[in-house]
Design a protein around this motif. Sequence first.
Motif: not given
Length: 172
Positions: A53-54, A117-119, A161-163, A170-171
């Motif tokens: 989903f993300e 946390g980096f995320e 760019i950030l997205r 995510l992949f």
Amino acid sequence: MVQMKVLLLANAVNAKMLSAIARSKDLEIFAEMPVRAILSFVYLRLVRNVVLFEQVMECTILVALVAWARCNDDGGMVHRMCWTTCAAVSVQEVVLFFWKLHSHVNYTWNIPAFFHGFENSFGILINCFHLSLLASSSAGSHSLDGEHGDNMRALLGIVIILRSFKLIMLFR
């Protein structure tokens, strides 16, 4: 010869048990076959769908951002649709961020650890740029060619760019 035994316990594996396994400091517990089976079941049934989903949402927002940057209808329907999609996803991400922060504080009472946390830190950075883009463009016709077009295009480029980096993460 293989012997197989099945133990059926209704509601034996619930959220409290999974939480206890996740908080375990003993790493050797994860080498046990039942624990690995539980974790693989949870991943296949729950986590994989959330990650999928993300990934789909991130692809959707990237398509909307690129369409917003490339379309030349100067505040027309495409710009408004892209702005609305971006706004909806940004609001959802802000709500999710605060829900994660609330859950983290309830379990550990350590707010600085949440931001290490980096995320989480990267998510804050993306949301700051994305929300400033939406706020800057909300007053006008959602066009990037207005009075502050150069700044808007630069901000939109940063958000794309950030997205894109977030999608790559995510992949992985």
